[in-house]
Motif scaffolding. Structure first.
Motif, PDB file in Angstrom:
ATOM      1  N   GLN A 208      -5.759  13.844 -19.298  1.00 59.92           N
ATOM      2  CA  GLN A 208      -5.567  12.503 -18.728  1.00 59.92           C
ATOM      3  C   GLN A 208      -4.343  11.855 -19.351  1.00 59.92           C
ATOM      4  O   GLN A 208      -4.145  11.965 -20.573  1.00 59.92           O
ATOM      5  CB  GLN A 208      -6.812  11.624 -18.979  1.00 59.92           C
ATOM      6  CG  GLN A 208      -8.045  12.025 -18.194  1.00 59.92           C
ATOM      7  CD  GLN A 208      -7.876  11.843 -16.703  1.00 59.92           C
ATOM      8  OE1 GLN A 208      -7.123  10.954 -16.269  1.00 59.92           O
ATOM      9  NE2 GLN A 208      -8.543  12.670 -15.922  1.00 59.92           N
ATOM     10  N   PRO A 209      -3.479  11.231 -18.545  1.00 60.68           N
ATOM     11  CA  PRO A 209      -3.533  11.098 -17.084  1.00 60.68           C
ATOM     12  C   PRO A 209      -3.139  12.385 -16.385  1.00 60.68           C
ATOM     13  O   PRO A 209      -2.634  13.319 -17.018  1.00 60.68           O
ATOM     14  CB  PRO A 209      -2.533   9.988 -16.810  1.00 60.68           C
ATOM     15  CG  PRO A 209      -1.555  10.100 -17.919  1.00 60.68           C
ATOM     16  CD  PRO A 209      -2.331  10.542 -19.127  1.00 60.68           C
ATOM     17  N   VAL A 244      -5.836  21.954 -11.708  1.00 60.55           N
ATOM     18  CA  VAL A 244      -4.396  21.928 -11.403  1.00 60.55           C
ATOM     19  C   VAL A 244      -3.758  20.585 -11.745  1.00 60.55           C
ATOM     20  O   VAL A 244      -2.541  20.416 -11.561  1.00 60.55           O
ATOM     21  CB  VAL A 244      -4.168  22.256  -9.914  1.00 60.55           C
ATOM     22  CG1 VAL A 244      -4.617  23.681  -9.610  1.00 60.55           C
ATOM     23  CG2 VAL A 244      -4.883  21.259  -9.006  1.00 60.55           C
ATOM     24  N   THR A 245      -4.548  19.623 -12.246  1.00 60.30           N
ATOM     25  CA  THR A 245      -3.997  18.295 -12.548  1.00 60.30           C
ATOM     26  C   THR A 245      -3.661  18.123 -14.014  1.00 60.30           C
ATOM     27  O   THR A 245      -3.076  17.110 -14.401  1.00 60.30           O
ATOM     28  CB  THR A 245      -5.002  17.214 -12.132  1.00 60.30           C
ATOM     29  OG1 THR A 245      -6.249  17.444 -12.811  1.00 60.30           O
ATOM     30  CG2 THR A 245      -5.255  17.255 -10.623  1.00 60.30           C
ATOM     31  N   ALA A 246      -4.054  19.086 -14.869  1.00 57.37           N
ATOM     32  CA  ALA A 246      -3.678  19.015 -16.282  1.00 57.37           C
ATOM     33  C   ALA A 246      -2.223  19.446 -16.431  1.00 57.37           C
ATOM     34  O   ALA A 246      -1.623  20.022 -15.524  1.00 57.37           O
ATOM     35  CB  ALA A 246      -4.600  19.889 -17.119  1.00 57.37           C
ATOM     36  N   TRP A 247      -1.646  19.172 -17.596  1.00 57.31           N
ATOM     37  CA  TRP A 247      -0.246  19.525 -17.822  1.00 57.31           C
ATOM     38  C   TRP A 247      -0.034  19.926 -19.265  1.00 57.31           C
ATOM     39  O   TRP A 247      -0.788  19.538 -20.167  1.00 57.31           O
ATOM     40  CB  TRP A 247       0.698  18.393 -17.414  1.00 57.31           C
ATOM     41  CG  TRP A 247       0.279  17.005 -17.879  1.00 57.31           C
ATOM     42  CD1 TRP A 247      -0.649  16.206 -17.284  1.00 57.31           C
ATOM     43  CD2 TRP A 247       0.780  16.271 -19.001  1.00 57.31           C
ATOM     44  NE1 TRP A 247      -0.779  15.028 -17.951  1.00 57.31           N
ATOM     45  CE2 TRP A 247       0.111  15.023 -19.008  1.00 57.31           C
ATOM     46  CE3 TRP A 247       1.751  16.524 -19.975  1.00 57.31           C
ATOM     47  CZ2 TRP A 247       0.350  14.034 -19.968  1.00 57.31           C
ATOM     48  CZ3 TRP A 247       2.001  15.535 -20.922  1.00 57.31           C
ATOM     49  CH2 TRP A 247       1.311  14.312 -20.915  1.00 57.31           C
ATOM     50  N   VAL A 248       1.015  20.742 -19.442  1.00 59.42           N
ATOM     51  CA  VAL A 248       1.340  21.272 -20.767  1.00 59.42           C
ATOM     52  C   VAL A 248       2.072  20.209 -21.563  1.00 59.42           C
ATOM     53  O   VAL A 248       3.057  19.628 -21.090  1.00 59.42           O
ATOM     54  CB  VAL A 248       2.186  22.550 -20.653  1.00 59.42           C
ATOM     55  CG1 VAL A 248       2.496  23.107 -22.044  1.00 59.42           C
ATOM     56  CG2 VAL A 248       1.459  23.596 -19.818  1.00 59.42           C
ATOM     57  N   MET A 259      -5.668  12.292 -23.443  1.00 62.31           N
ATOM     58  CA  MET A 259      -6.685  13.286 -23.821  1.00 62.31           C
ATOM     59  C   MET A 259      -6.003  14.616 -24.126  1.00 62.31           C
ATOM     60  O   MET A 259      -5.609  15.354 -23.225  1.00 62.31           O
ATOM     61  CB  MET A 259      -7.721  13.474 -22.709  1.00 62.31           C
ATOM     62  CG  MET A 259      -8.897  14.377 -23.117  1.00 62.31           C
ATOM     63  SD  MET A 259     -10.096  14.629 -21.795  1.00 62.31           S
ATOM     64  CE  MET A 259      -9.161  15.720 -20.738  1.00 62.31           C
ATOM     65  N   LEU A 260      -5.852  14.928 -25.418  1.00 55.45           N
ATOM     66  CA  LEU A 260      -5.218  16.162 -25.854  1.00 55.45           C
ATOM     67  C   LEU A 260      -6.275  17.248 -26.061  1.00 55.45           C
ATOM     68  O   LEU A 260      -7.326  16.994 -26.668  1.00 55.45           O
ATOM     69  CB  LEU A 260      -4.439  15.944 -27.148  1.00 55.45           C
ATOM     70  CG  LEU A 260      -3.178  15.068 -27.062  1.00 55.45           C
ATOM     71  CD1 LEU A 260      -2.619  14.818 -28.450  1.00 55.45           C
ATOM     72  CD2 LEU A 260      -2.133  15.720 -26.173  1.00 55.45           C
TER      73      LEU A 260
END
Length: 824
Positions: A208-209, A244-248, A259-260
């Motif tokens: 998140q986000p 598919v909405t998480a990111w590196v 949110m890590l």
């Protein structure tokens, strides 16, 4: 005088009292003794209840012959296995060429055994493992001798093993080459695979986000930070590809993540064909169990001081504390134990009904709030119907046992008071013979010695080559010929039987011969274990009986010192006179154990047939249940038979006849003694190991911070449980022996001669002080004495009553013809 005795006789004329009988009712007839090595005397009159060693005769000699034959067979198998077996196959790793790693010239420097294709070997032998219990005998995985076990895997610089350069291999390049693909761990002399996984990489992912959030872009664009990479394509999360909405996360985008999540990826490299699920399952179980065993041994070695103190010395101290408490508070402890057992069974029934789905917590809460409108639907809980049905069946059985338990308590309340007196008397036995506390160590020593024999000779059996049964015949004949204790006819009979058996087995294959030898070896071991237990139990019963009959009630109690002499005499009597009876009883138990093992084997290997045929399943399950009940019944019958043998010196058959007579006359008291003794044993057997394990856990944690304290605590629990079980077995044996001795004393003499005042008060009999008053007043037998207060004007029964007819059964007189005394 404030107290006054009023004496009247029973209604009707007094019957002539029968002559006191000094001999035991079960000591005749003597016909079964015709096979004994020591013929009995013709004078059987005026024999005491407890027979001395010089008055006893050898019993069940035929079973001694069977025991001798079994010993000869076991010795022959052991000698043959030592000659033809090769224990080096177990001690030293053996490679695929038959060379012993670290021993055979050429591989003396290669001391470790490495399994390069263990997965394929397990896959090949898996059907054999599932079909035969002796499959482990023929399992020979492909082995190579190495100098050091491979610690890690390197894809860039792999380690090669085997090949034409391997010592002893053929140099025409036909020997296979293997590469290490996983880390191994050294256990003894073997390199066993571990379950460790290689770390492939790690990264930080933001949840998140979302990676396409417009507010995130508005915060990143003014600072010139590129948009994050979403977890799609090459950045996807392998275990969660739908996310598919998480990111590196990078160092620049880390402050903008709410949110890590740290992602760690592990990899495992498998050989070609090693990705079979069944193979991985069994190989993983094998590696995990080996790792646990290795850690267990290492932690025990480090914490050996704590394990020895809390596993051997502390259980004895706690057991002594329990017996001190029973000496002073036997009644309170037994009543509390009975109530605690009732509460545990009630809680178990409630829990089982809950698991069966007969109620839910919400329903119970509603019932508590509204008792006038409470209905609980049947099978309200969700779940598997078959599982709920199983829970319901167990709950019904538990409920029936609970109801029977309550009924027994109500009907046996007088018997419980007598059992309390017997338990107090048992504590006096331990006070007079304190070395009884060390007897569990003696039997544990013999059990350990037999276990060493089982695994040692068993190792030679499974490592021998082709069995040559002619050698067995020669060895057996020579052993029988050297023995001078058998006459010529008996030796010829045993020799002919052995020759016939060997000739029938000589045509079997090597694997079948090894299986037969191993079966005979295991059965002989089990018979030996039962024989040791029978001798141990009879020795304890003989020791307690000698203490009980050592002095009469009016005499000064006899001193036994520490008890070494009386225990030694009892053990020698069992070995010298009653070894045949011990062999008989242990043989019956061995046969029942073998039947149970066969039924267990059939049950295990007919799972598919049972699933398709419910009738077959019911037959097998009911057969196992009936055989188990028969096994426990014979076990209890043998234990009481050993007690009668220890007291009367009779054969096992006559002892069993006496047991049935005892059950017919005093079945309720026997059941009460077993129930109370079982509850006390359960509490003592689990309280002592639990406390020892907790103390060991805390001690190891304080002294050795780098050692996992769980394994030493587990070892201490097992050791303390064995010692506590041995002590509680002595307690149960003492309870039954004292009751049988008191029963025989009452049956033989009317008025007991050997029972102590404390035990007589517990049985409701007049003590020595009341007997002295009776003698002063010339009270004859058959007269009931009641103590009354002359000033009250009402009839009031005192605590002491006596009737010769009733006390022969150990009961207080409650006859309606007994005198009712009125005041002056």
């Amino acid at each position: 005088m404030p107290w006054r005795w009023w004496i009247t006789s029973r209604a009707g004329p007094q019957k002539e009292q029968p002559k006191k009988r000094e001999e035991n009712y079960s000591s005749a007839p003597r016909k079964p003794y015709i096979l004994c090595c020591c013929p009995p005397s013709d004078d059987d009159e005026d024999k005491p209840i407890f027979k001395k060693n010089n008055e006893r005769h050898c019993t069940d000699v035929c079973c001694c012959l069977l025991l001798f034959f079994m010993v000869v067979v076991m010795v022959v198998i052991a000698v043959y296995s030592l000659i033809h077996g090769d224990i080096k196959r177990i001690i030293y790793p053996t490679d695929y060429l038959g060379q012993f790693c670290g021993l055979t010239p050429g591989v003396t420097d290669l001391t470790k055994g490495f399994f390069p294709r263990l997965d394929k070997d397990i896959q090949t032998f898996l059907p054999l493992f599932l079909s035969s219990p002796y499959a482990v005998v023929s399992f020979r995985p492909y082995t190579l001798c190495v100098q050091e076990c491979p610690r890690a895997f390197s894809l860039a610089n792999p380690q090669a093993f085997g090949g034409p350069s391997y010592p002893g291999a053929d140099h025409n390049r036909t020997a296979p080459i293997f590469y290490n693909l996983r880390a191994t761990e050294t256990v003894h002399r073997f390199c066993l695979p571990t379950t460790k996984l290689e770390t492939a990489g790690s990264r930080v992912v933001c949840g998140q986000p979302a990676c396409d959030n417009e507010m995130l872009f508005e915060r990143l664009d003014p600072r010139g930070i590129p948009h994050p990479n979403c977890t799609v394509g090459v950045n996807r999360i392998m275990s969660h590809p739908h996310v598919v909405t998480a990111w590196v996360v990078t160092e620049a985008t880390r402050p903008f993540c709410d949110m890590l999540v740290h992602e760690s990826t592990n990899q495992q490299f498998l050989p070609d064909g090693g990705d079979d699920p069944a193979t991985q399952k069994y190989e993983g179980l094998f590696a995990a169990n080996v790792a646990v065993a290795h850690a267990f041994i290492e932690d025990l070695i480090v914490a050996r001081e704590q394990v020895l103190v809390t596993g051997l010395l502390l259980p004895l101290i706690l057991a002594l504390s329990w017996f001190i408490l029973l000496y002073f508070f036997a009644g309170l402890i037994i009543i509390l134990a009975i109530v605690l057992f009732f509460c545990c069974m009630l809680a178990a029934c409630i829990w089982l009904y809950g698991e069966a789905g007969l109620y839910t917590l919400d329903a119970l809460d509603g019932c508590a709030r509204s008792l006038h409108n409470c209905t609980i639907s049947t099978f309200a809980a969700s779940g598997n119907g078959n599982v709920q049905s199983s829970y319901l069946a167990v709950a019904v059985v538990c409920n029936v046992i609970l109801v029977a338990y309550v009924l027994c308590l109500c009907c046996w309340r007088h018997q419980i008071s007598r059992t309390i007196a017997i338990v107090r008397e048992c504590t006096a036995v331990f006070r007079a013979v304190p070395l009884l506390f060390l007897c569990p160590f003696i039997v544990m020593f013999w059990y350990a010695a037999m276990s060493v024999y089982l695994f040692g000779i068993g190792g030679y059996i499974i490592t021998q080559g082709a069995a040559v049964w002619d050698h067995l015949t020669g060895l057996m004949s020579s052993q029988l010929g050297k023995n001078s204790t058998l006459d010529e006819s008996r030796a010829d009979f045993v020799s002919n039987a052995a020759d016939s058996l060997v000739s029938r087995l000589s045509g079997l294959s090597t694997e079948a011969q090894v299986a037969v030898l191993l079966t005979i070896h295991v059965v002989g071991f089990v018979w030996s274990i039962f024989l040791i237990h029978a001798c141990y139990y009879t020795t304890i019963a003989g020791t307690v009986a000698r203490w009980f009959f050592a002095s009469k009630r009016d005499d000064k109690p006899k001193s036994f010192g520490f008890g070494c002499g009386v225990i030694s005499v009892s053990a020698w009597c069992v070995f010298y006179r009653h070894l045949g009876s011990m062999a008989f009883g242990s043989l019956v138990m061995t046969i029942m154990w073998f039947v149970q093992a066969v039924l267990h084997y059939l049950d295990k290997h007919t799972k598919n047939q049972q699933a398709a045929n419910p009738v077959l399943r019911v037959v097998i399950k009911c057969s196992r249940c009936l055989v188990w009940m028969l096994y426990k019944s014979i076990e209890a019958l043998n234990e009481f038979g050993y007690i009668f043998i220890a007291i009367e010196g009779c054969s096992l058959c006559l002892a069993c006849r006496s047991v049935f007579q005892l059950l017919e006359r005093k079945g309720a008291q026997v059941g009460t003694n077993k129930m109370v003794g079982g509850i006390l044993s359960l509490i003592i057997s689990f309280s002592i190991p639990s406390l020892c394990a907790v103390i060991c856990f805390a001690w190891v944690t304080i002294e050795h911070g780098d050692v996992m304290p769980l394994w030493p605590a587990v070892a201490v629990f097992a050791s303390a449980f064995l010692i506590a079980s041995g002590v509680t077995e002595i307690l149960r044996c003492s309870i039954d022996t004292i009751f049988v001795a008191a029963f025989l004393d009452l049956d033989a003499h009317g008025e007991p001669l050997y029972m102590s005042d404390r035990l007589m008060r517990g049985f409701g009999l007049p003590s020595q002080s009341s007997n002295e008053e009776r003698k002063k007043l010339n009270v004859p037998h058959g007269v009931t004495c009641r103590r009354r207060r002359p000033t009250t004007g009402v009839t009031r029964a005192g605590p002491e009553t006596y009737s010769a007819d009733d006390t022969r059964d150990g009961r207080v007189s409650h006859s309606p013809h007994a005198l009712r005394v009125t005041s002056l």
